[in-house]
Design an enzyme around this catalytic site. Structure first.
Site, PDB file in Angstrom:
ATOM      1  CB  ILE A  13      -1.118  -0.059   1.328  1.00  0.00           C
ATOM      2  CG1 ILE A  13      -1.859  -1.272   1.290  1.00  0.00           C
ATOM      3  CG2 ILE A  13      -1.852   1.148   1.098  1.00  0.00           C
ATOM      4  CD1 ILE A  13      -2.592  -1.510   2.288  1.00  0.00           C
ATOM      5  CE1 TYR A 143      -2.008  -6.096  11.489  1.00  0.00           C
ATOM      6  CE2 TYR A 143      -4.323  -6.696  11.096  1.00  0.00           C
ATOM      7  CZ  TYR A 143      -3.200  -5.953  10.833  1.00  0.00           C
ATOM      8  OH  TYR A 143      -3.683  -5.201   9.758  1.00  0.00           O
ATOM      9  CE  LYS A 147      -2.212  -2.101  11.456  1.00  0.00           C
ATOM     10  NZ  LYS A 147      -1.841  -1.142  10.533  1.00  0.00           N
ATOM     11  CG  ASP A 275      -8.846 -16.553   9.459  1.00  0.00           C
ATOM     12  OD1 ASP A 275      -8.029 -15.623   9.674  1.00  0.00           O
ATOM     13  OD2 ASP A 275      -8.620 -17.388   8.863  1.00  0.00           O
TER      14      ASP A 275
HETATM   15  C1  UD1 Z   1      -6.576  -8.944   5.984  1.00  0.00           C
HETATM   16  C2  UD1 Z   1      -4.936  -8.133   6.076  1.00  0.00           C
HETATM   17  C3  UD1 Z   1      -5.049  -7.351   7.140  1.00  0.00           C
HETATM   18  C4  UD1 Z   1      -5.992  -6.350   7.312  1.00  0.00           C
HETATM   19  C5  UD1 Z   1      -7.176  -7.261   7.295  1.00  0.00           C
HETATM   20  C6  UD1 Z   1      -8.559  -6.373   7.505  1.00  0.00           C
HETATM   21  C7  UD1 Z   1      -3.538  -9.291   4.660  1.00  0.00           C
HETATM   22  C8  UD1 Z   1      -2.493 -10.318   4.717  1.00  0.00           C
HETATM   23  N1  UD1 Z   1      -4.057  -9.171   5.881  1.00  0.00           N
HETATM   24  O1  UD1 Z   1      -6.622 -10.020   7.068  1.00  0.00           O
HETATM   25  O2  UD1 Z   1      -3.716  -6.579   7.203  1.00  0.00           O
HETATM   26  O3  UD1 Z   1      -5.992  -5.721   8.547  1.00  0.00           O
HETATM   27  O4  UD1 Z   1      -7.547  -7.991   6.204  1.00  0.00           O
HETATM   28  O5  UD1 Z   1      -8.628  -5.556   6.321  1.00  0.00           O
HETATM   29  O6  UD1 Z   1      -3.719  -8.631   3.666  1.00  0.00           O
HETATM   30  N2  UD1 Z   1      -7.134 -17.707   3.317  1.00  0.00           N
HETATM   31  C9  UD1 Z   1      -7.147 -18.984   2.714  1.00  0.00           C
HETATM   32  N3  UD1 Z   1      -6.285 -19.181   2.152  1.00  0.00           N
HETATM   33  C10 UD1 Z   1      -5.124 -18.662   2.012  1.00  0.00           C
HETATM   34  C11 UD1 Z   1      -5.019 -17.563   2.921  1.00  0.00           C
HETATM   35  C12 UD1 Z   1      -5.900 -17.061   3.412  1.00  0.00           C
HETATM   36  O7  UD1 Z   1      -8.451 -19.746   2.863  1.00  0.00           O
HETATM   37  O8  UD1 Z   1      -4.092 -19.433   1.535  1.00  0.00           O
HETATM   38  C13 UD1 Z   1      -8.172 -17.084   4.171  1.00  0.00           C
HETATM   39  C14 UD1 Z   1      -8.070 -16.844   5.826  1.00  0.00           C
HETATM   40  O9  UD1 Z   1      -8.111 -17.838   6.491  1.00  0.00           O
HETATM   41  C15 UD1 Z   1      -9.178 -15.692   5.895  1.00  0.00           C
HETATM   42  C16 UD1 Z   1      -9.309 -15.064   4.392  1.00  0.00           C
HETATM   43  O10 UD1 Z   1      -8.693 -15.919   3.665  1.00  0.00           O
HETATM   44  O11 UD1 Z   1     -10.478 -16.450   6.231  1.00  0.00           O
HETATM   45  C17 UD1 Z   1      -8.495 -13.702   4.339  1.00  0.00           C
HETATM   46  O12 UD1 Z   1      -7.313 -13.842   4.975  1.00  0.00           O
HETATM   47  P1  UD1 Z   1      -6.038 -12.940   4.428  1.00  0.00           P
HETATM   48  O13 UD1 Z   1      -5.995 -12.569   3.032  1.00  0.00           O
HETATM   49  O14 UD1 Z   1      -4.945 -13.393   5.349  1.00  0.00           O
HETATM   50  O15 UD1 Z   1      -6.724 -11.512   5.322  1.00  0.00           O
HETATM   51  P2  UD1 Z   1      -7.269 -11.378   6.762  1.00  0.00           P
HETATM   52  O16 UD1 Z   1      -6.784 -12.129   7.871  1.00  0.00           O
HETATM   53  O17 UD1 Z   1      -8.807 -11.014   6.526  1.00  0.00           O
END
Ligand code: UD1
Length: 318
Positions: A13, A143, A147, A275
């Protein structure tokens, strides 16, 4: 022409903000400690900015970084829910102590305004959707706590010292330059690269988990608006930065299939600790007080993102 300091300038970002500011003709100083940021993210713009390798925990460096600056866009963080579950002390240091140092330096330098990369994770797993700013926060992961604590520091520096601060609660920002290579990477970055390579992606949970995935241009525009909006509309306040629409992980996988050419199925694994299940923003406050608009929707953003990864990862000469 104003002078901006972008913290986390080498991050996904931060580096997008640097580019947008340069395009407008603003003067940019950037800092990064490269804990998660990457030099490549700044490669072609490095010569146009005053870049300093510095850590938020170094107060002296923060005083120097804030000197002569009009606006600070504070993006530097260890931005990961699961990483904070593994290392809460590291998350606390980078995400809270670092922010307080920066705020002290910004206050002393008489910076006009600080805009902060807050997180929708502060809402936690409350069943109410969409999430609006007046809801009591209910953070789950270290986290999210960090924040939220930094948000409160932002507000307190406005109330105690008159330093204008604006917090933008980002909802799953995605787009070009988001690092896909770490186990902690954002899901869309990870899936895009995995599926382009023909590797099977893994969904944690049943795939009905949903997020308000926000394309980077929307977050960039929210930051610029948060700097230009009158103080009476936004100083000392918190705004959602999102699209107002949620997409499930199963839907993201389906949308990525034609874009990446991936023919296989997805793997399902247990949900990750920390999560939250659903995330969806009410964006009316940002619309009303900042003049925020969704510029790029999920589908267009995803298309642009996959295109970018495709071009990055093509073998030389292809
Ligand atoms: C993200 C941000 C975080 C931000 C938050 C709120 C990232 C790394 N984290 O967290 O900084 O503060 O949004 O906006 O961008 N998942 C899968 N498979 C994978 C990876 C993730 O299923 O290989 C799932 C995770 O378990 C979760 C969802 O996808 O349920 C989103 O995960 P992720 O992209 O890591 O973001 P957040 O944890 O929501």
């Amino acid at each position: 022409m104003a002078k901006f300091l972008v913290t986390g300038a080498a991050g996904f970002i931060g580096s997008s903000l640097v580019r947008a500011l340069l395009e407008r003709g603003d003067e940019v100083r950037g800092i990064d400690n490269f804990s998660t940021g990457r030099r490549e993210n700044l490669a072609e713009v490095l010569k146009q900015i005053d870049f300093r390798e510095a850590d938020l925990l170094d107060l002296n460096a923060m005083h120097k970084a804030c000197a002569g600056v009009d606006y600070v866009l504070h993006e530097a963080a260890i931005p990961s829910v699961p990483k904070s579950v593994v290392d809460p002390i590291g998350s606390n240091r980078a995400n809270i102590d670092g922010t307080v140092n920066l705020l002290v330096a910004a206050r002393d330098a008489k910076v006009k305004r600080v805009v902060y990369a807050a997180s929708s994770s502060a809402y936690g797993d409350t069943p109410t959707l969409p999430k609006h700013e007046a809801m009591p926060p209910n953070p789950i992961s270290p986290y999210a706590v960090a924040k939220l604590a930094s948000e409160l520091y932002m507000i307190s520096f406005f109330r105690c010292y008159g330093l204008e601060t604006v917090c933008l609660r980002y909802f799953n920002v995605f787009g070009p330059r988001q690092d896909p290579s770490s186990p902690y990477s954002g899901v869309l970055a990870k899936f895009s690269i995995q599926m382009l390579r023909g590797e099977q992606p893994t969904i944690f949970g049943d795939g009905e988990t949903s997020r308000d995935f926000t394309y980077i241009d929307n977050a960039v525009s929210a930051n610029l608006l948060a700097c230009s909006a009158p103080a009476s509309e936004c100083a000392g306040r918190v705004f959602n930065c999102a699209t107002g629409r949620r997409i499930t992980l199963n839907e993201t996988f389906a949308a990525l299939k034609p874009l990446t050419g991936y023919k296989g199925e997805v793997n399902y694994a247990p949900e990750r600790a920390g999560d939250i299940k659903h995330s969806l923003a009410d964006i009316t406050q940002a619309q009303k007080h900042l003049g925020y608009k969704v510029l790029v929707n999920f589908e267009d953003g995803l298309r642009r993102t996959v295109e970018w990864y495709k071009n990055q990862h093509q073998p030389v000469g292809a």
